[in-house]
Motif scaffolding. Structure first.
Motif, PDB file in Angstrom:
ATOM      1  N   PRO A  23       0.807  -1.232   0.000  1.00 49.90           N
ATOM      2  CA  PRO A  23       0.000   0.000   0.000  1.00 49.90           C
ATOM      3  C   PRO A  23       0.834   1.273   0.000  1.00 49.90           C
ATOM      4  N   MET A  24       1.882   1.308   0.808  1.00 50.85           N
ATOM      5  CA  MET A  24       2.726   2.508   0.866  1.00 50.85           C
ATOM      6  C   MET A  24       3.498   2.702  -0.437  1.00 50.85           C
ATOM      7  N   LEU A  25       4.056   1.628  -0.964  1.00 51.48           N
ATOM      8  CA  LEU A  25       4.839   1.740  -2.191  1.00 51.48           C
ATOM      9  C   LEU A  25       3.971   2.145  -3.382  1.00 51.48           C
ATOM     10  N   LEU A  55       4.412  12.636   0.972  1.00 47.97           N
ATOM     11  CA  LEU A  55       4.392  12.510   2.427  1.00 47.97           C
ATOM     12  C   LEU A  55       2.961  12.541   2.957  1.00 47.97           C
ATOM     13  N   LEU A  56       2.157  13.472   2.466  1.00 51.12           N
ATOM     14  CA  LEU A  56       0.764  13.560   2.915  1.00 51.12           C
ATOM     15  C   LEU A  56      -0.056  12.340   2.500  1.00 51.12           C
ATOM     16  N   ALA A  57       0.120  11.894   1.254  1.00 54.16           N
ATOM     17  CA  ALA A  57      -0.629  10.734   0.777  1.00 54.16           C
ATOM     18  C   ALA A  57      -0.238   9.474   1.542  1.00 54.16           C
ATOM     19  N   MET A  58       1.037   9.317   1.806  1.00 56.47           N
ATOM     20  CA  MET A  58       1.471   8.133   2.547  1.00 56.47           C
ATOM     21  C   MET A  58       1.023   8.177   4.005  1.00 56.47           C
ATOM     22  N   ALA A  59       0.934   9.371   4.578  1.00 56.91           N
ATOM     23  CA  ALA A  59       0.416   9.490   5.944  1.00 56.91           C
ATOM     24  C   ALA A  59      -1.059   9.101   5.986  1.00 56.91           C
ATOM     25  N   ILE A  60      -1.818   9.531   4.993  1.00 56.43           N
ATOM     26  CA  ILE A  60      -3.237   9.178   4.939  1.00 56.43           C
ATOM     27  C   ILE A  60      -3.411   7.682   4.749  1.00 56.43           C
ATOM     28  N   LEU A  63      -2.631   5.856   7.923  1.00 58.06           N
ATOM     29  CA  LEU A  63      -3.734   5.903   8.895  1.00 58.06           C
ATOM     30  C   LEU A  63      -4.877   4.966   8.514  1.00 58.06           C
ATOM     31  N   LEU A  64      -5.148   4.859   7.219  1.00 60.83           N
ATOM     32  CA  LEU A  64      -6.249   4.015   6.774  1.00 60.83           C
ATOM     33  C   LEU A  64      -5.897   2.527   6.793  1.00 60.83           C
ATOM     34  N   VAL A  65      -4.695   2.191   6.386  1.00 66.24           N
ATOM     35  CA  VAL A  65      -4.303   0.791   6.215  1.00 66.24           C
ATOM     36  C   VAL A  65      -3.444   0.296   7.374  1.00 66.24           C
TER      37      VAL A  65
END
Length: 89
Positions: A23-25, A55-60, A63-65
């Protein structure tokens, strides 16, 4: 500990690592590609412009996953600890 058990353990560990990291990658890849296209179209090549959205997208996504990732890692660790006595025989 048989060679088959070690190979099976290694395959399972790589599969869990791939599932947890995916998910992060994939988020970083998608956002980086989108920002790269926008930067190429507008000819703005600012480094922070690509870093901050990732950075913002990966933080979101974290939090979700994140709870699912944690459950997956805890289950994998639990399976290792429970199966260890049988593997040592």
């Amino acid at each position: 500990m048989t060679p088959e058990w070690v190979i099976n353990f290694g395959q399972h560990a790589l599969f869990v690592a791939m599932m947890v990291a995916a998910p992060m990658l994939l988020t970083a890849l998608a956002v980086g590609l989108l920002v790269g296209i926008i930067q190429a179209a507008t000819q703005i090549h600012e480094m922070t412009l690509s870093f901050i959205p990732k950075l913002l997208a990966m933080a979101i996504v974290g939090l979700l996953v994140g709870p699912w990732m944690l459950r997956t890692l805890v289950q994998f660790t639990h399976d290792i600890i429970v199966g260890l006595p049988a593997a040592i025989k």
